[in-house]
Scaffold this active site. Structure first.
Site, mmCIF file in Angstrom:
data_model
loop_
_atom_site.group_PDB
_atom_site.id
_atom_site.type_symbol
_atom_site.label_atom_id
_atom_site.label_comp_id
_atom_site.label_asym_id
_atom_site.label_seq_id
_atom_site.Cartn_x
_atom_site.Cartn_y
_atom_site.Cartn_z
ATOM 1 N N ASN A 181 -45.308 -74.771 91.805
ATOM 2 C CA ASN A 181 -45.164 -73.334 92.048
ATOM 3 C C ASN A 181 -44.931 -73.054 93.527
ATOM 4 O O ASN A 181 -44.069 -72.252 93.907
ATOM 5 C CB ASN A 181 -46.418 -72.574 91.603
ATOM 6 C CG ASN A 181 -46.634 -72.577 90.116
ATOM 7 O OD1 ASN A 181 -45.745 -72.919 89.345
ATOM 8 N ND2 ASN A 181 -47.833 -72.207 89.698
ATOM 9 N N THR A 207 -57.574 -64.850 100.695
ATOM 10 C CA THR A 207 -56.815 -63.863 99.926
ATOM 11 C C THR A 207 -57.772 -63.118 99.001
ATOM 12 O O THR A 207 -58.605 -63.719 98.333
ATOM 13 C CB THR A 207 -55.691 -64.535 99.120
ATOM 14 O OG1 THR A 207 -56.243 -65.531 98.259
ATOM 15 C CG2 THR A 207 -54.684 -65.203 100.062
ATOM 16 N N PRO A 242 -56.259 -57.349 95.294
ATOM 17 C CA PRO A 242 -55.903 -55.976 95.667
ATOM 18 C C PRO A 242 -56.551 -55.505 96.971
ATOM 19 O O PRO A 242 -56.158 -54.484 97.523
ATOM 20 C CB PRO A 242 -56.400 -55.137 94.477
ATOM 21 C CG PRO A 242 -57.368 -56.004 93.760
ATOM 22 C CD PRO A 242 -56.951 -57.412 93.991
ATOM 23 N N ALA A 290 -49.973 -67.493 89.477
ATOM 24 C CA ALA A 290 -49.089 -67.925 90.569
ATOM 25 C C ALA A 290 -49.003 -66.930 91.721
ATOM 26 O O ALA A 290 -48.215 -67.144 92.650
ATOM 27 C CB ALA A 290 -47.682 -68.260 90.080
ATOM 28 N N ALA A 291 -49.815 -65.887 91.729
ATOM 29 C CA ALA A 291 -49.789 -64.964 92.869
ATOM 30 C C ALA A 291 -50.222 -65.681 94.148
ATOM 31 O O ALA A 291 -49.589 -65.546 95.205
ATOM 32 C CB ALA A 291 -50.690 -63.766 92.602
ATOM 33 N N GLY A 292 -51.297 -66.469 94.056
ATOM 34 C CA GLY A 292 -51.752 -67.221 95.221
ATOM 35 C C GLY A 292 -50.733 -68.252 95.660
ATOM 36 O O GLY A 292 -50.507 -68.459 96.864
ATOM 37 N N ASP A 293 -50.085 -68.907 94.693
ATOM 38 C CA ASP A 293 -49.057 -69.898 95.018
ATOM 39 C C ASP A 293 -47.863 -69.238 95.700
ATOM 40 O O ASP A 293 -47.265 -69.806 96.626
ATOM 41 C CB ASP A 293 -48.591 -70.623 93.752
ATOM 42 C CG ASP A 293 -49.716 -71.395 93.085
ATOM 43 O OD1 ASP A 293 -50.639 -71.832 93.788
ATOM 44 O OD2 ASP A 293 -49.656 -71.559 91.846
ATOM 45 N N GLY A 339 -45.850 -64.999 83.804
ATOM 46 C CA GLY A 339 -45.568 -66.416 83.978
ATOM 47 C C GLY A 339 -45.768 -66.891 85.404
ATOM 48 O O GLY A 339 -45.990 -66.102 86.324
#
Length: 302
Positions: free
Chosen positions: A44, A222, A225, A251-254, A289
């Site tokens: 990712n 991180t 919000p 996958a937000a952190g990725d 996803g």
């Protein structure tokens, strides 16, 4: 041409089920939908770097199954250098079983497969990639001895070394910290690393300062919000999040890590790189996803 960023880490096929809520122990729930999508924190992050403007090489393992072929192809389509992606005979590729509820929270079970066979020797074979890079990224979905070797090697080479300590289950080995230029945990990971509760900016700063005291160069916690908190030797700075309607946080952190690394590798200042990573992550949570949710550079145009 050398890749500016090298990612040493995991490749997984994500098997994703959506349901109104997460099941309790022993419970069977009717779900809403199911799909498979390439994932794994390492892959990712490599895709995020590639889409967000920097050249990148991946070092990792897949199994000799259909998922392995699909995982490699997904990276190659994005322009990721896959010479360091090995195939392990007689072993499955890594798989992540993911359940996502209506509030976009998820629960994940990971089967390592080929990821568990990524040894320090496997990475050492591609030392030329590390030598030619500017930024090296690791996570914790491959064996810890491999992460340890890569962090130390990256530091010895004078590269910018990023560790995204995910998934974190407890403190990191003490000898790792001096090799890490940027340690990027989320709230739960920062808590696991330090034993301190992390719920807001103040508690995130306390955890980050503890991690810096252990030897980490700079820490970015991180906070979803609540944005991100950056702590270095000059103090702390909070970066507010972009308000969005979240659909899926996978996958937000990725995406943040990849965007941050891409911007650093391209010579941007740290503050700009953090904001850029945040903008990319904000787009990713509006989509379902892992890799399909990661935006392209053109989508972040001012």
């Amino acid at each position: 041409m050398d890749a500016k960023v090298v990612v040493v880490g995991s490749l997984n096929m994500d098997l994703v089920a959506r349901a109104q809520r997460l099941p309790r122990g022993g419970e069977t729930l009717a779900g809403d939908s199911f799909f498979t999508v390439p994932g794994g924190k390492g892959a990712n992050q490599a895709v995020a770097v590639a889409r967000l403007g920097a050249s990148v090489a991946m070092v990792g393992n897949v199994g000799d199954d259909a998922y392995g072929q699909q995982l490699r192809q997904a990276l190659e389509v994005e322009g990721v250098d896959c010479q360091g992606v090995g195939e392990c005979p007689g072993v499955s590729s890594g798989v992540a079983l993911i359940v996502v509820d209506a509030a976009s929270e998820n629960a994940i079970v990971i089967i390592p497969g080929g990821n568990g066979l990524l040894t320090p020797e496997s990475v050492q074979r591609f030392d030329a990639l590390l030598q030619g890079s500017e930024v090296i990224i690791c996570q914790l979905e491959v064996p810890i001895e491999t992460v340890a070797w890569t962090l130390a090697r990256g530091h010895a080479l004078g590269k910018t070394v990023i560790l995204n300590p995910a998934p974190a289950t407890g403190p990191l080995p003490a000898e790792w910290y001096p090799h890490i230029d940027y340690l990027i945990p989320n709230e739960s990971e920062a808590e696991a690393l330090t034993g301190l509760p992390v719920t807001d900016q103040a508690s995130a700063q306390a955890a980050a300062e503890r991690l810096r005291a252990l030897g980490a160069g700079k820490v970015i916690v991180t906070l979803g919000p609540q944005g991100a908190l950056y702590v270095d030797g000059q103090g702390a700075r909070h970066f507010p999040a972009t308000p969005v309607q979240s659909l899926d946080t996978t996958a937000a952190g990725d995406t943040f890590v990849g965007g941050f690394a891409a911007h650093l590798a391209n010579g941007f200042p740290i503050n700009d790189a953090i904001v850029f990573g945040q903008r990319a992550a904000a787009i990713s949570v509006t989509r379902a996803g892992a890799q399909p949710s990661i935006p392209y550079l053109a989508e972040l145009a001012p």
